[in-house]
Enzyme design. Sequence first.
Site, PDB file in Angstrom:
ATOM      1  CE  LYS A   1      -3.952   1.835   2.664  1.00  0.00           C
ATOM      2  NZ  LYS A   1      -4.742   1.666   3.907  1.00  0.00           N
TER       3      LYS A   1
ATOM      4  CB  SER B   1      -8.155   3.359   2.824  1.00  0.00           C
ATOM      5  OG  SER B   1      -7.271   2.836   3.799  1.00  0.00           O
TER       6      SER B   1
ATOM      7  CB  SER C   1      -8.211   0.672   5.936  1.00  0.00           C
ATOM      8  OG  SER C   1      -8.974   1.841   5.887  1.00  0.00           O
TER       9      SER C   1
END
Lengths: 471, 96
Positions: free
Chosen positions: A77, A152, A176
Amino acid sequence: MNNMTIQELRKKFVEGSYTPVDALADVKKAIAERDGEVHAYLELFEDADEAAQKAAERYKEEGDDAPPLLGMPIAIKNNILIEGKKTTASSKILENYVATYDATVIAKLREAGAVFVGSTNLDEFAMGTSTENSAFGPTRNPHDVTRVPGGSSGGSAAAVAMGGAVAALGTDTGGSVRQPAAFCGLVGYKPTYGAVSRHGLIAMGSSLDQAGPLTNSVSDAELIHNIIKGDDSMDSTTITDDTYKEVSVKETYRIGVPRHFLQEGLSESVRTVFEDTLKKLEAAGHEIVDVSVPLMEKGLAAYYIVMPAEVSSNLARFDGVRYGLRIEGDDLLSEYHKTRAEGFGAEVKRRILLGTYVLSSGYYDAYYGKAEQVREMMRAELREVFADVDALMLPTTPTPAFKLGAKSDPLSLYLEDIFTVPANLTGVPAISVPAGTVDEDGVALPVGVQCIGPHAGDARVFDLGKKILGE
Amino acid sequence: MKREDIEHLATLARIDLKDEEVASLTDSITSILGYVSDVNAITTEEKPKEVGALYNVMREDEETHEPGQYTEAILNEAPKREGQYIQVKKILGDNE
């Protein structure tokens, strides 16, 4: 390589029947085929080839003595720092920022031999539940590209789900990692707060953030967690083995289900998958009991006070002086104002302002102070319930993946987090495992169920997850 | 929440807002505050603050790396630099 696990890859790598170079080639093929429409990746790393090559050489020399993740293609990420790579947090304010050091979790994965395929898309500064909030465009769900992958860590989830990595690292502040894992049919793990160092993660809510894996099996998630965990002098909130009481792993568990929490807002399709999972566990000899945790229902309200408060202070550092975007102004103050106006997206501005409000004098006691008290009471409530049951179970999300653009007002997106935020607020470990699919418009959409354990109960949560998936 | 409140918060947070942003933030923040005010329905007890399982830890005040070891890498990320300094606009006016 689609949906292969780290364990399966490892066996092949050691035998030499399939090498890290083959695995990277297959991953790149999947990316070339799918990522045009999915948009999981922000950047593919050119040095991955060399790393895969070296890994293949090392297997010839070292065989099964090679480090546990050697040659495994892993996606990261883009709010986790990798030295020399752009780390944007999917924000224009960091569009050209190049990380000057490795996050602790990256250093540990590197040491374990991982090959970093590339960096994945996220909601700007990890603020969102759909990955529609990225400054670089949304990510789509590989199971149905008209739907969101969750957020996310939506890019990390989509990358693994489309075969563009064997596993990925995400961050979980309010769900997330778990929520996108549920939407994309993966395992997603949020550790006990402090189990994993936050050094080198771009901070969102510092008392909530933890890094965790998204994988194709619980065993893979456990393997990665055990590599990245550990106390760290660079993060004083990391815990040691002595911080909490030891939590045992058992043959069968007494599992609490807070049914009062599942009355409203839960879709019938998710409820069915959840109830079926409970029935299977019961048939396998586990005990399912009703428990009452009334404060958990207030978790989301407390979360949307605590989190924006921490956001407003963490994001004060982005001012155009030391790194990232700078918009010229007449004086220093106007440069701050212009840089932040230009650099931050709508959701980030909303949370900064909300946080500024709940922390401002006159409102502090009514909002932030109150929310912190509620949080402490939630911890006490959980301590009490964990004296009676070994673990709690909840659905991960109220619904399966929704369509892009379907939730336009912020509050409806916030409600996505309702079942995941309690674990962050209280700091306990939680896993989402894929428990089935539901048919919507002729597409089989994955549904996740969530197991929550007591503090430091990471091993127990993994164990229960494996029992659910029959690993 | 009124427009002026949002404008005041934006000033505190050092963010210039366009008119349409002020309007949309006024609506959304009002609705979010309505939702989070739920916490006020919970009776909480004022308890003396205790040190929890996690607390702040200070490291020894000692040299952790060679002087200048990271200087170049870090300065290279600054939007504007002059030698070993980060360049910013003047803070004080001419008559101050």
